[in-house]
Design a protein around this motif. Structure first.
Motif, short mmCIF file in Angstrom:
data_model
loop_
_atom_site.label_atom_id
_atom_site.label_comp_id
_atom_site.label_asym_id
_atom_site.label_seq_id
_atom_site.Cartn_x
_atom_site.Cartn_y
_atom_site.Cartn_z
N ASP A 3 26.95 16.54 2.46
CA ASP A 3 25.74 15.71 2.50
C ASP A 3 24.83 15.97 1.30
N PRO A 4 24.48 17.23 1.00
CA PRO A 4 23.65 17.46 -0.19
C PRO A 4 24.32 17.00 -1.47
N LEU A 5 25.63 17.22 -1.58
CA LEU A 5 26.34 16.80 -2.79
C LEU A 5 26.36 15.28 -2.92
N GLN A 6 26.53 14.57 -1.82
CA GLN A 6 26.48 13.11 -1.86
C GLN A 6 25.12 12.61 -2.30
N LEU A 7 24.06 13.22 -1.79
CA LEU A 7 22.71 12.82 -2.17
C LEU A 7 22.45 13.11 -3.64
N ILE A 8 22.86 14.27 -4.10
CA ILE A 8 22.69 14.61 -5.51
C ILE A 8 23.47 13.64 -6.39
N ALA A 9 24.71 13.36 -6.04
CA ALA A 9 25.52 12.42 -6.83
C ALA A 9 24.84 11.05 -6.87
N SER A 10 24.33 10.60 -5.74
CA SER A 10 23.65 9.31 -5.68
C SER A 10 22.43 9.29 -6.59
N GLU A 11 21.65 10.35 -6.58
CA GLU A 11 20.45 10.41 -7.41
C GLU A 11 20.79 10.42 -8.90
N VAL A 12 21.76 11.24 -9.29
CA VAL A 12 22.09 11.36 -10.72
C VAL A 12 22.74 10.08 -11.24
N VAL A 13 23.62 9.48 -10.45
CA VAL A 13 24.25 8.22 -10.87
C VAL A 13 23.22 7.10 -10.93
N THR A 14 22.33 7.04 -9.96
CA THR A 14 21.27 6.02 -9.97
C THR A 14 20.40 6.18 -11.20
N ASN A 15 20.03 7.41 -11.54
CA ASN A 15 19.24 7.64 -12.76
C ASN A 15 19.97 7.12 -13.98
N HIS A 19 18.25 4.16 -16.08
CA HIS A 19 17.64 4.54 -17.35
C HIS A 19 18.54 4.31 -18.56
N ALA A 20 19.85 4.39 -18.38
CA ALA A 20 20.75 4.18 -19.52
C ALA A 20 21.22 2.73 -19.60
N GLY A 21 21.29 2.08 -18.46
CA GLY A 21 21.75 0.69 -18.45
C GLY A 21 23.15 0.54 -19.03
N SER A 22 24.01 1.48 -18.74
CA SER A 22 25.36 1.48 -19.32
C SER A 22 26.37 1.77 -18.23
N ASP A 23 27.64 1.75 -18.63
CA ASP A 23 28.67 2.24 -17.73
C ASP A 23 28.42 3.72 -17.48
N VAL A 24 28.87 4.18 -16.33
CA VAL A 24 28.68 5.57 -15.94
C VAL A 24 30.03 6.13 -15.52
N ASP A 25 30.36 7.29 -16.03
CA ASP A 25 31.58 8.00 -15.61
C ASP A 25 31.17 9.19 -14.76
N VAL A 26 31.89 9.41 -13.68
CA VAL A 26 31.59 10.51 -12.76
C VAL A 26 32.82 11.39 -12.64
N ARG A 27 32.60 12.69 -12.71
CA ARG A 27 33.69 13.65 -12.54
C ARG A 27 33.20 14.72 -11.57
N LEU A 28 34.05 15.07 -10.63
CA LEU A 28 33.75 16.11 -9.66
C LEU A 28 34.84 17.16 -9.76
N ARG A 29 34.44 18.42 -9.96
CA ARG A 29 35.41 19.50 -10.11
C ARG A 29 35.07 20.63 -9.17
N ALA A 30 36.09 21.15 -8.49
CA ALA A 30 35.90 22.27 -7.56
C ALA A 30 36.35 23.57 -8.23
N PHE A 31 35.51 24.58 -8.11
CA PHE A 31 35.82 25.92 -8.59
C PHE A 31 35.77 26.87 -7.39
N ASP A 32 36.12 28.12 -7.58
CA ASP A 32 36.12 29.08 -6.48
C ASP A 32 34.73 29.27 -5.87
N ASP A 33 33.69 29.26 -6.70
CA ASP A 33 32.35 29.58 -6.21
C ASP A 33 31.34 28.43 -6.29
N HIS A 34 31.75 27.27 -6.86
CA HIS A 34 30.83 26.14 -6.96
C HIS A 34 31.58 24.84 -7.17
#
Length: 95
Positions: A3-15, A19-34
């Protein structure tokens, strides 16, 4: 964590879209601790958190200006850097 990650992703992509008015690329990567969220857009200006208004009433009625404050409040450590064709905003969420 989703839930927090979804909200954060929504906020950053919306920004990026607003503000950029361009295409947006999203990448999500999982590590051991984050988990790392990377959002790329074509505007090189770094994001700047909006200051809150002095009055509580103005803050309650504001339609914009809380995205990066929400990221901070949910524990996301974020930064931005130019990528040659715009910028990347990177958010690291501890597991």
């Amino acid at each position: 964590m989703s839930d927090p990650l979804q909200l954060i992703a929504s906020e950053v992509v919306t920004n990026a879209l607003i503000h950029a008015g361009s295409d947006v690329d999203v990448r999500l990567r999982a590590f051991d601790d984050h988990v790392r969220l990377e959002v790329r857009d074509s505007r090189s200006n770094p994001p700047v958190p909006s200051p809150l208004a002095l009055s509580e009433e103005d803050n309650a009625e504001a339609e914009h200006g809380r995205g990066l404050l929400i990221v901070d409040a949910l524990g996301g450590e974020w930064n931005s850097f130019p990528n040659g064709r715009g910028k990347n905003v990177v958010v690291n969420m501890p597991l």
